[in-house]
Design an enzyme around this catalytic site. Structure first.
Site, mmCIF file in Angstrom:
data_model
loop_
_atom_site.group_PDB
_atom_site.id
_atom_site.type_symbol
_atom_site.label_atom_id
_atom_site.label_comp_id
_atom_site.label_asym_id
_atom_site.label_seq_id
_atom_site.Cartn_x
_atom_site.Cartn_y
_atom_site.Cartn_z
ATOM 1 N N HIS A 107 26.934 -97.933 -81.078
ATOM 2 C CA HIS A 107 25.763 -98.139 -80.229
ATOM 3 C C HIS A 107 24.710 -99.025 -80.866
ATOM 4 C CE1 HIS A 107 27.291 -94.062 -78.685
ATOM 5 N NE2 HIS A 107 27.947 -95.058 -78.134
HETATM 6 C C1 FAD Z 1 35.295 -97.044 -78.970
HETATM 7 C C2 FAD Z 1 34.055 -97.061 -78.121
HETATM 8 C C3 FAD Z 1 33.599 -95.886 -77.533
HETATM 9 C C4 FAD Z 1 32.453 -95.901 -76.743
HETATM 10 N N1 FAD Z 1 32.050 -94.749 -76.123
HETATM 11 C C5 FAD Z 1 30.932 -94.744 -75.359
HETATM 12 C C6 FAD Z 1 30.517 -93.567 -74.671
HETATM 13 O O1 FAD Z 1 31.146 -92.520 -74.743
HETATM 14 N N2 FAD Z 1 29.393 -93.630 -73.925
HETATM 15 C C7 FAD Z 1 28.648 -94.764 -73.817
HETATM 16 O O2 FAD Z 1 27.612 -94.742 -73.148
HETATM 17 N N3 FAD Z 1 29.036 -95.896 -74.429
HETATM 18 C C8 FAD Z 1 30.165 -95.911 -75.196
HETATM 19 N N4 FAD Z 1 30.570 -97.073 -75.802
HETATM 20 C C9 FAD Z 1 29.768 -98.282 -75.574
HETATM 21 C C10 FAD Z 1 30.176 -98.928 -74.268
HETATM 22 O O3 FAD Z 1 31.529 -99.205 -74.258
HETATM 23 C C11 FAD Z 1 29.319 -100.174 -74.075
HETATM 24 O O4 FAD Z 1 27.951 -99.770 -73.962
HETATM 25 C C12 FAD Z 1 29.653 -100.944 -72.806
HETATM 26 O O5 FAD Z 1 31.028 -101.125 -72.660
HETATM 27 C C13 FAD Z 1 28.926 -102.265 -72.885
HETATM 28 O O6 FAD Z 1 29.272 -103.084 -71.805
HETATM 29 P P1 FAD Z 1 29.029 -104.652 -71.929
HETATM 30 O O7 FAD Z 1 29.470 -105.247 -70.659
HETATM 31 O O8 FAD Z 1 27.635 -104.873 -72.388
HETATM 32 O O9 FAD Z 1 29.937 -105.111 -73.155
HETATM 33 P P2 FAD Z 1 31.513 -104.981 -73.411
HETATM 34 O O10 FAD Z 1 32.107 -103.840 -72.691
HETATM 35 O O11 FAD Z 1 31.654 -105.019 -74.894
HETATM 36 O O12 FAD Z 1 32.101 -106.303 -72.762
HETATM 37 C C14 FAD Z 1 31.818 -107.573 -73.278
HETATM 38 C C15 FAD Z 1 33.007 -108.472 -72.992
HETATM 39 O O13 FAD Z 1 32.614 -109.790 -73.285
HETATM 40 C C16 FAD Z 1 33.669 -110.455 -73.940
HETATM 41 N N5 FAD Z 1 33.055 -111.541 -74.712
HETATM 42 C C17 FAD Z 1 32.227 -111.444 -75.762
HETATM 43 N N6 FAD Z 1 31.843 -112.650 -76.181
HETATM 44 C C18 FAD Z 1 32.449 -113.545 -75.367
HETATM 45 C C19 FAD Z 1 32.432 -114.961 -75.303
HETATM 46 N N7 FAD Z 1 31.687 -115.679 -76.142
HETATM 47 N N8 FAD Z 1 33.183 -115.568 -74.355
HETATM 48 C C20 FAD Z 1 33.932 -114.839 -73.479
HETATM 49 N N9 FAD Z 1 33.978 -113.487 -73.510
HETATM 50 C C21 FAD Z 1 33.233 -112.854 -74.427
HETATM 51 C C22 FAD Z 1 34.306 -109.384 -74.796
HETATM 52 O O14 FAD Z 1 35.623 -109.717 -75.159
HETATM 53 C C23 FAD Z 1 34.205 -108.186 -73.876
HETATM 54 O O15 FAD Z 1 35.347 -108.045 -73.067
HETATM 55 C C24 FAD Z 1 31.724 -97.096 -76.572
HETATM 56 C C25 FAD Z 1 32.186 -98.285 -77.174
HETATM 57 C C26 FAD Z 1 33.347 -98.275 -77.929
HETATM 58 C C27 FAD Z 1 33.825 -99.556 -78.541
#
Ligand code: FAD
Ligand code: SF4
Length: 590
Positions: free
Chosen positions: A519
């Protein structure tokens, strides 16, 4: 020289929760929308089908769905007088990759943050006066109140089929739920999951101590459910291979099956996987984005012109793209001015072991990523943190999450760490050891921040993102106090004193090599003042209004809970502002 492609209306960087939500909301507008995902394509079938879905080596050791650190990483140091070095092992740093992002393999604890967590500065000062805020703490309010966000929290919960028990519906306290939660309009869409034996012991012990246990709200669905978009979720079967794994039952809510298929129904939407966006391009005056440059699977550099750019590339990806593209003034810790890179925060941890009698079995192999009981008695401003000597709080919980053989090796403190002695200690402990954990809020400080590394570069030739972070006195005190509460609960469960787990009482420097949580927050924060925030209340760049940035990078400081509830709610909130306001009148919304 990048090859220039025909222009489109919108590009979205990242296919996780944030990218997925805006894609689903924007695709029906008829605009030509292109989403870029650096990782591979993947779907429930065939990627998460049994038996390979439970391949522990692939998912928990080789971290198949986590960013490849040989291509991109960050550098880390504890303080400005150190030389930062590249992170080569995942430790605290687990950004997801592949279609669905971290949402395809997260654990699923899905919270609404407390009212106070939306107004930490004004809420704290109103109660305790300005003097309580240390000089180096950049404590800031959200520009969006809990009440404004409530309908979007509700929408995210319904889409994901969150399983839980409300504690406060429209101001009426509901037995069995969290008595400290802010008023909600509706009950959770599905009932809580079945409690494990360990959860019932935690509930009894915390109730005996006068606290208020409740089931953690989970995105691991407790029953078959069809969401408002008509997408079915299966019932969780407590398979014990949840965090870091995909879900074969579609019981774990994920954008790869809840958002992207709906966006893809529109022929004007296109998802390009294996495509890494390396830069947001700006017009000569720097006030308008003209599109993005990306590198495809064949290593070709391509330019995709677009009228609107939406970043959903996780905290570190978003901050990196903003700094590397020159959007918003970079943060300078010496003067505490500039905005991009400002207010990074992590989360505190620790807890206590529970060593049970040999006739009490924990069945650790049976559980889900989010299954657990929680107390909020020491979270946010639910208690007098000023009296305790610091600002902030945290949740305290017991989970039945995963006992998979490659990752779960419990032993009690003082036991051998290797060899035959370790194996025996592990076999003795496996069925009879559990733990109480706490997840502590971390405030933002002028000395904890992101910038571009002066030495190291990634595979695309860009300077790596550099993180400077350490625990501060406030957080050390909070972690010590909450570890003591965990020990008290553990002793109440077993009837004897129990050892602290995880983090020692005398908290030293932050150790980036150790897994703690995933986080990370801050770096591109939203606010009402362009001098202290990079984004306005709609997550729109103050400086380049056709750039929106989504995710936990917008939080001005971290809370004692997981981030994805507000991350999802804010993505719906921003998508609403884009479709209802921005598209009608492109330009600054504030
Ligand atoms: C193992 C794990 C367990 C978790 N458990 C929890 C939980 O229980 N509860 C909770 O609230 N949160 C949890 N989280 C956090 C949660 O997953 C994230 O808060 C959430 O997924 C964030 O969403 P996002 O869209 O911001 O980023 P992400 O889900 O990280 O998605 C970002 C995407 O952008 C892509 N990307 C990045 N840079 C580039 C680029 N330059 N060009 C193209 N693509 C790119 C990545 O490959 C990725 O697919 C957990 C995270 C992990 C890793
Ligand atoms: S524990 Fe439940 S939600 Fe998690 S992967 Fe297994 S079946 Fe899916």
């Amino acid at each position: 020289m990048a090859t220039k492609l025909p222009p489109v209306d919108v590009v979205i960087v990242g296919s996780g929760w944030t990218g997925g939500i805006v894609a689903k909301e924007l695709a029906p507008t008829g605009l030509k929308v292109v989403m870029f995902e650096r990782g591979r394509p993947q779907d429930t079938y065939p990627d998460f089908a049994g038996p390979q879905a439970h391949d522990a080596l692939k998912y928990t050791r080789r971290l198949h769905m986590v960013q490849d650190l040989s291509q991109e990483t960050i550098t880390f140091r504890n303080s400005m007088d150190q030389v930062a070095l590249p992170i080569r092992e995942h430790g605290f740093y687990w950004p997801g990759t592949n279609v669905g992002g971290s949402g395809a393999h997260w654990s699923g604890l899905t919270w609404r943050w407390l009212e106070w967590e939306h107004k930490m500065r004004s809420g704290t000062i109103a109660k305790y006066g300005k003097g309580i805020v240390p000089e180096d703490m950049n404590l800031q309010d959200w520009p969006v109140s809990y009440d404004e966000l409530e309908p979007y929290y509700d929408k995210f919960e319904k889409v994901c089929g969150i399983s839980g028990k409300a504690g406060n519906i429209k101001g009426r306290k509901v037995p069995g739920g969290n008595p400290f939660e802010a008023p909600r309009q509706n009950e959770y869409p599905t009932p809580p999951m079945t409690a494990s034996h360990m959860m019932t012991l935690f509930d009894k012990a915390t109730s005996n101590l006068g606290y208020h246990p409740f089931p953690i709200p989970t995105a691991n669905c407790s029953q078959d459910y069809v969401n408002p978009d008509g997408i079915p979720l299966g019932q969780c079967h407590y398979c014990g291979h949840c965090t870091a794994y995909g879900c074969e039952a579609n019981a774990k809510a994920s954008p790869h099956f809840l958002m992207l298929p709906l966006a893809r129904k529109n022929t004007n939407f296109e998802l390009r996987a294996n495509a890494t966006v390396v830069k947001v391009n700006l017009a000569a005056d720097g006030k308008r984005a003209t599109g993005v440059t990306y590198v495809d699977a064949r290593g070709r550099e391509l330019e995709q012109p677009a009228d609107l750019v939406i970043l959903g590339a996780f905290v570190t990806g978003n901050v990196h793209l903003m700094l590397h593209s020159g959007i918003g003034r970079p943060y300078d810790p010496k003067t505490n001015t500039g905005v991009v890179g400002r207010n990074y925060a992590f989360q505190g941890g620790g807890g206590a072991f529970i060593l049970l009698d040999k006739d009490v079995f924990t069945n650790p192999f049976m559980g889900s990523g989010a299954l657990g009981s929680w107390i909020d008695d020491f979270n946010g401003d639910n208690y007098d943190f000023a009296k305790a000597g610091y600002i902030g709080g945290g949740g305290i919980s017991l989970g039945n999450n995963s006992g998979d053989p490659l990752t779960y090796h419990p032993t009690m403190p003082g036991q051998p760490r290797w060899g035959r002695g370790w194996k025996k200690a592990m076999v003795d402990a496996y069925q009879h050891v559990s733990a109480i954990g706490h997840q502590g809020a971390v405030m933002s400080y002028r000395q904890n921040y992101f910038d571009l590394d002066p030495t190291y570069r990634d595979a695309f030739g860009r300077p790596l993102l550099r993180l400077t972070f350490d625990w501060q006195e406030n957080e050390r005190k909070l972690m010590a106090a909450h570890t003591a509460v965990c020990e008290r609960i553990a002793a109440e469960i077993t009837g004897r004193k129990q050892e602290s787990a995880g983090t020692p009482r005398s908290f030293g420097r932050f150790n980036s090599a150790r897994y703690q949580t995933t986080h990370n927050t801050g770096g591109v924060v939203f606010g009402d003042d362009p001098n202290t925030s990079a984004l306005n209340k709609y997550c729109q760049s103050w400086d380049v209004p056709n750039v929106f940035v989504l995710g936990a990078c917008v939080f001005p400081q971290n809370a004692g809970r997981n981030p994805t509830g507000p991350v999802g709610a804010l993505a719906f909130w921003a998508a609403d502002a884009i479709t209802k306001k921005y598209l009608k009148r492109p330009g600054a919304l504030v």
